[in-house]
Design a protein around this motif. Structure first.
Motif, PDB file in Angstrom:
ATOM      1  N   LYS A  49      -3.500 -14.181  60.776  1.00  0.00           N
ATOM      2  CA  LYS A  49      -3.192 -15.143  59.707  1.00  0.00           C
ATOM      3  C   LYS A  49      -3.205 -14.475  58.347  1.00  0.00           C
ATOM      4  CE  LYS A  49      -4.526 -19.829  60.839  1.00  0.00           C
ATOM      5  NZ  LYS A  49      -5.717 -20.660  60.888  1.00  0.00           N
ATOM      6  N   LYS A  50      -4.069 -13.443  58.209  1.00  0.00           N
ATOM      7  CA  LYS A  50      -4.167 -12.734  56.930  1.00  0.00           C
ATOM      8  C   LYS A  50      -3.085 -11.669  56.815  1.00  0.00           C
ATOM      9  CE  LYS A  50      -9.054 -13.347  55.920  1.00  0.00           C
ATOM     10  NZ  LYS A  50     -10.391 -12.733  55.839  1.00  0.00           N
ATOM     11  N   GLY A  51      -2.190 -11.627  57.786  1.00  0.00           N
ATOM     12  CA  GLY A  51      -1.062 -10.689  57.712  1.00  0.00           C
ATOM     13  C   GLY A  51      -1.319  -9.347  58.374  1.00  0.00           C
ATOM     14  N   GLU A  52      -2.447  -9.234  59.091  1.00  0.00           N
ATOM     15  CA  GLU A  52      -2.726  -7.944  59.749  1.00  0.00           C
ATOM     16  C   GLU A  52      -2.020  -7.893  61.107  1.00  0.00           C
ATOM     17  OE1 GLU A  52      -6.966  -6.976  59.614  1.00  0.00           O
ATOM     18  OE2 GLU A  52      -7.146  -8.422  57.984  1.00  0.00           O
ATOM     19  N   LYS A  53      -1.656  -6.671  61.492  1.00  0.00           N
ATOM     20  CA  LYS A  53      -0.984  -6.506  62.788  1.00  0.00           C
ATOM     21  C   LYS A  53      -2.073  -6.385  63.856  1.00  0.00           C
ATOM     22  CE  LYS A  53       2.596  -3.655  64.895  1.00  0.00           C
ATOM     23  NZ  LYS A  53       2.956  -4.733  65.796  1.00  0.00           N
ATOM     24  N   ILE A  54      -2.065  -7.294  64.784  1.00  0.00           N
ATOM     25  CA  ILE A  54      -3.150  -7.287  65.783  1.00  0.00           C
ATOM     26  C   ILE A  54      -2.672  -6.654  67.097  1.00  0.00           C
ATOM     27  CG2 ILE A  54      -4.288  -9.301  64.748  1.00  0.00           C
ATOM     28  CD1 ILE A  54      -3.220 -10.894  67.262  1.00  0.00           C
ATOM     29  N   PRO A  55      -3.622  -6.199  67.932  1.00  0.00           N
ATOM     30  CA  PRO A  55      -3.242  -5.585  69.207  1.00  0.00           C
ATOM     31  C   PRO A  55      -2.621  -6.597  70.169  1.00  0.00           C
ATOM     32  CG  PRO A  55      -5.584  -5.253  68.721  1.00  0.00           C
ATOM     33  CD  PRO A  55      -5.074  -6.219  67.725  1.00  0.00           C
ATOM     34  N   GLU A  56      -2.042  -6.088  71.223  1.00  0.00           N
ATOM     35  CA  GLU A  56      -1.582  -6.971  72.305  1.00  0.00           C
ATOM     36  C   GLU A  56      -2.826  -7.379  73.105  1.00  0.00           C
ATOM     37  OE1 GLU A  56       1.430  -5.154  74.784  1.00  0.00           O
ATOM     38  OE2 GLU A  56       1.100  -6.694  76.327  1.00  0.00           O
ATOM     39  N   ILE A  57      -2.936  -8.662  73.370  1.00  0.00           N
ATOM     40  CA  ILE A  57      -4.159  -9.166  74.029  1.00  0.00           C
ATOM     41  C   ILE A  57      -3.807  -9.898  75.318  1.00  0.00           C
ATOM     42  CG2 ILE A  57      -6.093 -10.796  73.807  1.00  0.00           C
ATOM     43  CD1 ILE A  57      -5.827 -10.421  70.727  1.00  0.00           C
ATOM     44  N   ALA A  97     -16.513  -6.608  66.673  1.00  0.00           N
ATOM     45  CA  ALA A  97     -15.778  -5.881  67.716  1.00  0.00           C
ATOM     46  C   ALA A  97     -14.297  -5.751  67.353  1.00  0.00           C
ATOM     47  CB  ALA A  97     -15.933  -6.605  69.053  1.00  0.00           C
ATOM     48  N   ARG A  98     -13.743  -6.829  66.832  1.00  0.00           N
ATOM     49  CA  ARG A  98     -12.338  -6.808  66.408  1.00  0.00           C
ATOM     50  C   ARG A  98     -12.103  -5.695  65.393  1.00  0.00           C
ATOM     51  NH1 ARG A  98     -10.961 -11.144  62.069  1.00  0.00           N
ATOM     52  NH2 ARG A  98     -12.109  -9.549  60.900  1.00  0.00           N
ATOM     53  N   LYS A 139     -11.174  -0.736  61.520  1.00  0.00           N
ATOM     54  CA  LYS A 139     -11.694  -1.027  60.182  1.00  0.00           C
ATOM     55  C   LYS A 139     -13.166  -0.642  60.066  1.00  0.00           C
ATOM     56  CE  LYS A 139      -9.844  -5.347  59.972  1.00  0.00           C
ATOM     57  NZ  LYS A 139      -9.702  -6.662  59.365  1.00  0.00           N
ATOM     58  N   ILE A 140     -13.849  -0.616  61.216  1.00  0.00           N
ATOM     59  CA  ILE A 140     -15.247  -0.170  61.230  1.00  0.00           C
ATOM     60  C   ILE A 140     -15.312   1.111  62.053  1.00  0.00           C
ATOM     61  CG2 ILE A 140     -17.580  -0.682  62.058  1.00  0.00           C
ATOM     62  CD1 ILE A 140     -17.033  -3.637  61.526  1.00  0.00           C
TER      63      ILE A 140
END
Ligand SMILES: Cc1cc2nc3c(=O)[nH]c(=O)nc-3n(C[C@H](O)[C@H](O)[C@H](O)COP(=O)(O)OP(=O)(O)OC[C@H]3O[C@@H](n4cnc5c(N)ncnc54)[C@H](O)[C@@H]3O)c2cc1C
Ligand SMILES: NC(=O)c1ccc[n+]([C@@H]2O[C@H](COP(=O)([O-])OP(=O)(O)OC[C@H]3O[C@@H](n4cnc5c(N)ncnc54)[C@H](OP(=O)(O)O)[C@@H]3O)[C@@H](O)[C@H]2O)c1
Length: 446
Positions: free
Chosen positions: A25-33, A329-330, A336-337
């Motif tokens: 939602k914040k515009g980040e590209k997320i992994p395939e889940i 974990a995300r 990012k961590i």
């Protein structure tokens, strides 16, 4: 593209799905889940099932919830920071909701998005191995009776740890003429109306199953502790005795010399952390404790940082702790961590484990898990929530239980998210036999 497998769509798996949804939602590209759940629908234990034993496909039923279960802790302590009870129900509701109400709440925020498309239901993960570069995950589609294998960069283990019962044996069980069962298979307290019930254990299941049987009309309820009694002021018809020695015919004989006729023995003797689908090198081996070893920040597998465990702790804190774990974990998965070097990881795990080993009282345990959750909270952008209020609420709740185990569920607390105070419920828990969502929410009705 990074590919992740989430095993389980209970509250922990749903926290993981929600965490990625919020990043997207914040515009980040997320992994395939891909999320797998062996049940037909999501919600984990909260997706109540009448079934016990195996399902229609021969797969063990994971569910341990029973009819008439009410939250045993204040709902304010488990509230999601990003989705308050007030937002979901459109008004403040009392502090101790029944199962159906909590189930509705758990699903509320996730239903609003499109995460359901990511879940393969009626699909059991049967094998996970790490081949040196990624995970080979084998799963069985129970409806089609087919098995497949896919490859993933990360695996999130969120299969819960209150599904596989620990079942001890006592002398005389084979010849006992009544019913012997584990709390995992307990569904309806009505079954024990007018019966003499013996309950083994001294934790939450023992306490609540015993109270349920009493509430729904058992003739007598005798609770046998092994180490420490719960020590509540039990109502007439209930008592706590020391450890079962043996059964002789229909008599339960306890180590303090007490003898009780019994129609049923309910083993509230806890659960096993059970991961039959993981190869040995990936398997968490632990009892039910507040800081299982080998998990960095309680979630990252020490020997393979691409394996994440959610919700494996014994639990005071639940849904918002699962969220803090999932958000953390995300951010590890999304880079990012950064995970520190192995000696720092070892030091951090040892610090928490040795603190946990010194805990003695319930208040200390609450402090410990609150500190753990607060630390995780600072590590991600999980929204603001007042953990100090939650700490205070847990302690008050513990003291209310000691004051009166029959009335603690009639108390009210303030929300750590909105500040609103739970209204007094229209019917006291002890006489509230209808626990449906409709009746519970109808605050004007008696
Ligand atoms: C009787 C009982 C009452 C409770 N009451 C409360 C309460 O009042 N308040 C509270 O906050 N907490 C309560 N809890 C604690 C409970 O642990 C959490 O509320 C929560 O359900 C934990 O979520 P989870 O996702 O870790 O596990 P679960 O809810 O157990 O979900 C795990 C999911 O993983 C799936 N799964 C398992 N193995 C596989 C596999 N091999 N492949 C695919 N899918 C798999 C299961 O089908 C399930 O849907 C209670 C627990 C019990 C046992
Ligand atoms: N909402 C609700 O009302 C509700 C109701 C039930 C459960 N729950 C939840 O369910 C989860 C699991 O709770 P749980 O009570 O099932 O498990 P648990 O907290 O792990 O407790 C296991 C209990 O079994 C006892 N035990 C183990 N082996 C025994 C033996 N051989 N003989 C006698 N006693 C034995 C232990 O006693 P020792 O201490 O002596 O080892 C302990 O009291 C918790 O998160 C709880 O909050 C919630």
């Amino acid at each position: 593209m990074t590919k992740i497998a989430i095993i389980g769509a209970g509250p922990c798996g749903l926290s993981a799905l929600r965490s990625f949804e919020q990043a997207e939602k914040k515009g980040e590209k997320i992994p395939e889940i891909v999320c797998f759940d062996k049940q037909e629908d999501w919600g984990g234990l909260w997706n109540y099932s009448w079934r016990t034993g195996s399902d229609q496909y021969g797969d063990p039923v994971p569910n341990s919830m029973y009819r008439y279960l009410w939250s045993n802790g204040p709902k304010e302590c488990l509230e999601f920071a990003d989705y308050s009870f007030d937002e979901h129900f459109g008004k403040p509701i009392p502090s101790f909701p029944p199962r159906e109400v909590l189930y509705d709440y758990i699903l509320g925020r996730i239903k609003k998005g499109s995460s359901k498309n990511k879940v393969k239901f009626s699909t059991t993960v049967t094998n996970v191995v790490y081949n040196g570069s990624n995970f080979e995950v084998t799963y069985r589609d129970k409806k089609k009776a087919t098995s497949s294998t896919d490859f993933f960069d990360y695996v999130v283990v969120a299969n819960g740890h209150f599904s596989v019962p620990f079942i001890p044996e006592y002398p005389g069980m084979k010849a006992f003429p009544g019913r012997i069962m584990h709390s995992h298979d307990f569904r309806d307290a009505e079954e024990f109306r007018n019966k003499n019930v013996v309950v083994l254990g001294s934790s939450y299941s023992a306490e609540d199953v015993a109270l349920q049987c009493h509430k729904y009309g058992a003739k007598s309820v005798t609770i046998a502790y092994r180490h420490n009694p719960m020590g509540f002021k039990w109502p007439k018809g209930m008592k706590e005795v020391f450890h079962l020695d043996r059964l002789e015919g229909n008599k339960a004989i306890f180590k303090d010399g007490h003898v009780q006729e019994a129609d049923a023995v309910i083993l509230c003797t806890g659960y096993l952390h059970h991961f039959p689908f993981l190869s040995e090198d990936l398997k968490l081996k632990t009892g039910n404790r507040l800081y299982p070893p080998k998990l960095y920040k309680g979630v990252v597998w020490q020997n393979n940082h691409k394996l994440i465990y959610l919700g494996m702790q014994d639990q005071f804190h639940t849904f918002n702790m699962f969220d803090c774990q999932a958000w953390f974990a995300r951010d590890i998965i999304m880079g990012k961590i950064k995970i520190p070097n192995s000696s720092e990881i070892e030091k951090d795990i040892n610090k928490w484990v040795s603190m946990e080993e010194k805990l003695e009282s319930a208040d200390q345990m609450i402090d410990f898990q609150t500190e753990y959750t607060k630390e995780l909270h600072t590590l991600s952008d999980y929204p603001k929530i007042d953990f100090e209020l939650i700490r205070k609420t847990f302690k008050e709740w513990e003291h209310h239980k000691v004051e009166n185990i029959m009335t603690y569920r009639n108390k009210s607390f303030s929300s750590p998210v909105t500040g609103s105070v739970g209204p007094k419920h229209h019917t006291e828990w002890e006489i509230a036999m209808d626990d449906s969502l409709k009746t519970f929410l109808n605050q004007s009705k008696k």
